[in-house]
Design a protein around this motif. Structure first.
Motif, PDB file in Angstrom:
ATOM      1  N   GLU A 140      -4.713   2.903 -18.839  1.00  0.00           N
ATOM      2  CA  GLU A 140      -5.440   3.917 -17.953  1.00  0.00           C
ATOM      3  C   GLU A 140      -5.070   4.110 -16.509  1.00  0.00           C
ATOM      4  O   GLU A 140      -4.697   3.233 -16.054  1.00  0.00           O
ATOM      5  CB  GLU A 140      -6.855   3.543 -18.108  1.00  0.00           C
ATOM      6  N   LEU A 141      -5.074   4.994 -16.258  1.00  0.00           N
ATOM      7  CA  LEU A 141      -4.750   5.363 -14.687  1.00  0.00           C
ATOM      8  C   LEU A 141      -5.855   4.661 -13.653  1.00  0.00           C
ATOM      9  O   LEU A 141      -7.021   4.923 -13.837  1.00  0.00           O
ATOM     10  CB  LEU A 141      -4.726   6.982 -14.465  1.00  0.00           C
ATOM     11  N   PRO A 142      -5.302   3.835 -12.818  1.00  0.00           N
ATOM     12  CA  PRO A 142      -6.117   3.416 -11.866  1.00  0.00           C
ATOM     13  C   PRO A 142      -7.249   4.213 -10.961  1.00  0.00           C
ATOM     14  O   PRO A 142      -6.427   5.199 -10.678  1.00  0.00           O
ATOM     15  CB  PRO A 142      -5.556   2.156 -11.075  1.00  0.00           C
ATOM     16  N   ALA A 143      -8.349   4.103 -10.678  1.00  0.00           N
ATOM     17  CA  ALA A 143      -9.356   4.979 -10.075  1.00  0.00           C
ATOM     18  C   ALA A 143      -8.583   5.064  -8.830  1.00  0.00           C
ATOM     19  O   ALA A 143      -8.868   6.350  -8.276  1.00  0.00           O
ATOM     20  CB  ALA A 143     -10.867   4.415  -9.985  1.00  0.00           C
ATOM     21  N   TYR A 179       5.955   5.969  -8.864  1.00  0.00           N
ATOM     22  CA  TYR A 179       4.983   5.037  -8.141  1.00  0.00           C
ATOM     23  C   TYR A 179       3.691   4.411  -9.389  1.00  0.00           C
ATOM     24  O   TYR A 179       3.642   3.110  -9.612  1.00  0.00           O
ATOM     25  CB  TYR A 179       4.282   5.541  -7.117  1.00  0.00           C
ATOM     26  N   VAL A 180       3.526   5.351 -10.085  1.00  0.00           N
ATOM     27  CA  VAL A 180       2.532   4.958 -11.232  1.00  0.00           C
ATOM     28  C   VAL A 180       3.167   4.259 -12.248  1.00  0.00           C
ATOM     29  O   VAL A 180       2.420   3.281 -12.512  1.00  0.00           O
ATOM     30  CB  VAL A 180       1.668   6.374 -11.857  1.00  0.00           C
ATOM     31  N   VAL A 181       4.078   4.573 -12.695  1.00  0.00           N
ATOM     32  CA  VAL A 181       4.693   3.734 -13.876  1.00  0.00           C
ATOM     33  C   VAL A 181       5.564   2.614 -13.132  1.00  0.00           C
ATOM     34  O   VAL A 181       5.217   1.437 -14.048  1.00  0.00           O
ATOM     35  CB  VAL A 181       5.842   4.599 -14.644  1.00  0.00           C
ATOM     36  N   HIS A 182       6.252   2.616 -12.237  1.00  0.00           N
ATOM     37  CA  HIS A 182       6.964   1.401 -12.027  1.00  0.00           C
ATOM     38  C   HIS A 182       6.440   0.442 -10.998  1.00  0.00           C
ATOM     39  O   HIS A 182       6.594  -0.824 -11.319  1.00  0.00           O
ATOM     40  CB  HIS A 182       8.606   1.938 -11.568  1.00  0.00           C
ATOM     41  N   HIS A 183       5.546   1.041 -10.214  1.00  0.00           N
ATOM     42  CA  HIS A 183       4.869   0.035  -9.120  1.00  0.00           C
ATOM     43  C   HIS A 183       3.781  -0.373  -9.731  1.00  0.00           C
ATOM     44  O   HIS A 183       3.375  -1.572  -9.331  1.00  0.00           O
ATOM     45  CB  HIS A 183       4.871   0.773  -7.843  1.00  0.00           C
ATOM     46  N   ARG A 184       2.815   0.372 -10.278  1.00  0.00           N
ATOM     47  CA  ARG A 184       1.643   0.093 -10.892  1.00  0.00           C
ATOM     48  C   ARG A 184       1.552  -0.233 -12.371  1.00  0.00           C
ATOM     49  O   ARG A 184       0.739  -0.803 -12.873  1.00  0.00           O
ATOM     50  CB  ARG A 184       0.616   1.198 -10.495  1.00  0.00           C
ATOM     51  N   ARG A 185       2.674  -0.033 -12.948  1.00  0.00           N
ATOM     52  CA  ARG A 185       2.851  -0.442 -14.348  1.00  0.00           C
ATOM     53  C   ARG A 185       1.795  -0.021 -15.286  1.00  0.00           C
ATOM     54  O   ARG A 185       1.123  -0.555 -15.840  1.00  0.00           O
ATOM     55  CB  ARG A 185       3.266  -1.971 -14.377  1.00  0.00           C
ATOM     56  N   VAL A 186       1.535   1.303 -15.151  1.00  0.00           N
ATOM     57  CA  VAL A 186       0.938   2.211 -16.057  1.00  0.00           C
ATOM     58  C   VAL A 186       1.630   2.960 -16.829  1.00  0.00           C
ATOM     59  O   VAL A 186       2.805   3.682 -16.484  1.00  0.00           O
ATOM     60  CB  VAL A 186      -0.043   3.000 -15.125  1.00  0.00           C
ATOM     61  N   LYS A 187       1.177   3.233 -18.122  1.00  0.00           N
ATOM     62  CA  LYS A 187       1.835   4.066 -19.074  1.00  0.00           C
ATOM     63  C   LYS A 187       1.963   5.545 -18.502  1.00  0.00           C
ATOM     64  O   LYS A 187       1.088   6.005 -17.958  1.00  0.00           O
ATOM     65  CB  LYS A 187       1.183   3.905 -20.404  1.00  0.00           C
ATOM     66  N   GLN A 189       1.615   8.276 -20.128  1.00  0.00           N
ATOM     67  CA  GLN A 189       0.863   8.934 -20.747  1.00  0.00           C
ATOM     68  C   GLN A 189      -0.313   9.162 -19.920  1.00  0.00           C
ATOM     69  O   GLN A 189      -0.866  10.299 -19.737  1.00  0.00           O
ATOM     70  CB  GLN A 189       0.470   8.548 -22.234  1.00  0.00           C
ATOM     71  N   ALA A 190      -0.822   7.992 -19.166  1.00  0.00           N
ATOM     72  CA  ALA A 190      -1.950   8.087 -18.425  1.00  0.00           C
ATOM     73  C   ALA A 190      -1.751   9.188 -17.247  1.00  0.00           C
ATOM     74  O   ALA A 190      -2.620   9.992 -16.851  1.00  0.00           O
ATOM     75  CB  ALA A 190      -2.459   6.884 -17.831  1.00  0.00           C
ATOM     76  N   GLY A 191      -0.601   9.114 -16.691  1.00  0.00           N
ATOM     77  CA  GLY A 191      -0.374   9.880 -15.582  1.00  0.00           C
ATOM     78  C   GLY A 191      -0.191  11.525 -16.076  1.00  0.00           C
ATOM     79  O   GLY A 191      -0.620  12.440 -15.263  1.00  0.00           O
ATOM     80  N   ALA A 192       0.697  11.490 -17.185  1.00  0.00           N
ATOM     81  CA  ALA A 192       0.656  12.858 -17.493  1.00  0.00           C
ATOM     82  C   ALA A 192      -0.548  13.318 -17.813  1.00  0.00           C
ATOM     83  O   ALA A 192      -0.815  14.900 -17.755  1.00  0.00           O
ATOM     84  CB  ALA A 192       1.445  12.988 -18.985  1.00  0.00           C
ATOM     85  N   ARG A 193      -1.674  12.648 -18.681  1.00  0.00           N
ATOM     86  CA  ARG A 193      -2.989  13.503 -18.812  1.00  0.00           C
ATOM     87  C   ARG A 193      -3.679  13.649 -17.326  1.00  0.00           C
ATOM     88  O   ARG A 193      -4.237  15.004 -17.279  1.00  0.00           O
ATOM     89  CB  ARG A 193      -3.928  12.254 -19.600  1.00  0.00           C
ATOM     90  N   TRP A 194      -3.514  12.979 -16.424  1.00  0.00           N
ATOM     91  CA  TRP A 194      -4.002  13.367 -15.016  1.00  0.00           C
ATOM     92  C   TRP A 194      -3.341  14.550 -14.472  1.00  0.00           C
ATOM     93  O   TRP A 194      -4.001  15.544 -13.840  1.00  0.00           O
ATOM     94  CB  TRP A 194      -3.626  12.006 -14.100  1.00  0.00           C
ATOM     95  N   PHE A 195      -2.024  14.737 -14.665  1.00  0.00           N
ATOM     96  CA  PHE A 195      -1.360  15.722 -14.003  1.00  0.00           C
ATOM     97  C   PHE A 195      -1.991  17.206 -14.945  1.00  0.00           C
ATOM     98  O   PHE A 195      -1.952  18.252 -14.374  1.00  0.00           O
ATOM     99  CB  PHE A 195       0.160  15.530 -14.195  1.00  0.00           C
ATOM    100  N   LEU A 196      -2.026  16.907 -16.172  1.00  0.00           N
ATOM    101  CA  LEU A 196      -2.294  18.240 -16.893  1.00  0.00           C
ATOM    102  C   LEU A 196      -3.593  18.635 -16.551  1.00  0.00           C
ATOM    103  O   LEU A 196      -3.812  20.142 -16.692  1.00  0.00           O
ATOM    104  CB  LEU A 196      -2.159  17.900 -18.619  1.00  0.00           C
TER     105      LEU A 196
END
Length: 438
Positions: A140-143, A179-187, A189-196
């Motif tokens: 999940e994407l952190p709030a 930043y989302v994937v490499h610094h915060r280590r979030v999948k 897919q979570a960022g992609a859903r947010w962008f979409l």
């Protein structure tokens, strides 16, 4: 509100309240309306301002001469071939427009890959090349990221711009994804859903495959950046006043950052994650569209114009003639796509002035509304335009259960005349550039 015609207000300031009343479930998530205006008139102004030389020189800067056409391209308000033709008119030799043309080709490339993999666009196409496995990333994407409360002026500024406008410069998207994937280590897919949810130009092909390119499941290595890179291309907009400027996580040279972000890459376990990519091959293109003569107009048909093909030259609408085409704004569909009200507003403005619809833009369930329209016109069949969107394809299947459905194809941006490897853009481009830049 099934069967009710869309009536947009004369004042754009009232667009948000009007759409909020028409689509209350969408508005419950957010009521922002983008300052980016939808529709053919707005798109034509942007097309007229295209300058390939300026684009090539400044495209990486947030204030650079980007076209701003991506939302209009996404919804077919203008086509890739139209922008391509204008770009060629602005230069003496096609090679002088190569940077802009190659960006148009990236969109075509991603659509072709999506056509091959379908729902797998949500899966890791290859392992991460970061030394970590997918299990090491949060689901999940952190709030604090989505709310723009990370304490990093750049990331918070990008999050706010995304929420308010439904748009981000491509470089900002890459920085945010890294930043989302490499610094915060979030999948990814979570960022992609947010962008979409927010992006006016969000389509699952370009969006998801770009996130995978940054994350590394669809590239040879992960993309990341440092402060020097961000500060240069934002022209110092964020760094000077950033609360974290003295402890910036991006402040380092690339070797040092790589060591921090990917500490396992030198060990055998991490190296084992890198293997040959999945092979994606497509056959040569078929002939997609016949030359439509005036005498070929189908008087016994109506056209359904969906969100992927909102241009005046829509193939299906051209065939049936004026007054026999309909577009539908469907809250169930929008909710299923997780669209924001910004996106709904852009689509509504784009369809409202579309030539040939003559006011037949209705609110309601899509299949039911289109069938009722067809029967009102005594139509024997329904025409529409191709789409890779599974939800649109399901509506097509539903319509086909009721009466004959003809799905028309648009001319391709480039014709691949032989079997082509789509595993990487570079392999596609080796085939496409000779045709586009000759």
């Amino acid at each position: 509100m099934s069967g009710e015609r869309l009536q947009l207000p004369e004042s754009r300031a009232l667009l948000g309240p009007v759409l909020a009343r028409a689509f209350p479930r969408i508005a419950a998530v957010g009521t922002e309306i983008s300052p980016i205006v939808g529709g053919r008139v707005a798109a034509e102004k942007l097309v007229a301002r295209v300058e390939p030389a300026d684009y090539a020189r400044t495209r990486n800067f947030l204030g650079g001469a980007v076209t701003g056409l991506s939302p209009h391209l996404r919804h077919g308000v203008v086509g890739l071939t139209e922008v391509f033709a204008v770009a060629l008119q602005k230069v003496r030799q096609p090679r002088q427009a190569e940077k802009l043309i190659s960006e148009l080709a990236w969109r075509d490339y991603y659509q072709r890959v999506y056509g091959l993999i379908g729902a797998r666009v949500w899966d890791d196409l290859e392992p991460y090349k970061t030394g970590f496995t997918a299990r090491d990333y949060a689901d999940e994407l952190p709030a604090d990221i989505s709310l723009g409360q990370t304490g990093l002026a750049c990331m918070d500024g990008f999050a706010l711009e995304l929420k308010q406008t439904g748009y981000l410069h491509n470089h900002a998207r890459m920085w945010m994804a890294a930043y989302v994937v490499h610094h915060r280590r979030v999948k990814w897919q979570a960022g992609a859903r947010w962008f979409l949810h927010h992006l006016l130009d969000g389509d699952v092909a370009s969006n998801n495959l770009s996130w995978q390119w940054v994350a590394s499941p669809f590239s040879h290595k992960p993309y990341f950046f440092n402060r020097e890179n961000l500060e240069r291309y934002t022209e110092g907009k964020y760094c000077a006043d950033c609360p974290a400027r003295k402890k910036c996580p991006f402040q380092a040279d690339y070797d040092t950052l790589a060591g921090r972000l990917f500490p396992r890459l030198d060990d055998p376990v991490g190296a084992a994650n890198v293997r040959e990519p999945l092979m994606l091959r497509t056959l040569a293109d078929d002939v997609l569209v016949e030359d439509l003569k005036p005498e070929g107009v189908m008087g016994d048909a109506v056209a359904w114009v969906h969100e992927d093909a909102l241009r005046p030259g829509n193939a299906a609408a051209m065939v049936v003639g004026s007054g026999r085409a309909i577009s539908v704004l469907d809250e169930d569909y929008f909710a299923g796509q997780r669209y924001s009200l910004k996106r709904v507003g852009f689509i509504a403005e784009s369809v409202a002035g579309l030539a040939g619809l003559e006011g037949e833009v209705q609110i309601g369930p899509t299949a039911e509304t289109v069938v009722a329209f067809a029967r009102r016109h005594g139509a024997a069949r329904i025409l529409t335009t191709e789409s890779l969107n599974p939800a649109i394809r399901q509506i097509m299947a539903d319509l086909a259960q009721v009466m004959p459905l003809v799905v028309m194809s648009e001319p391709p941006f480039v014709s691949l005349r032989s079997k082509t490897d789509l595993t990487r853009f570079s392999r596609y481009w080796r085939k496409a550039e000779g045709q586009l830049l000759k």
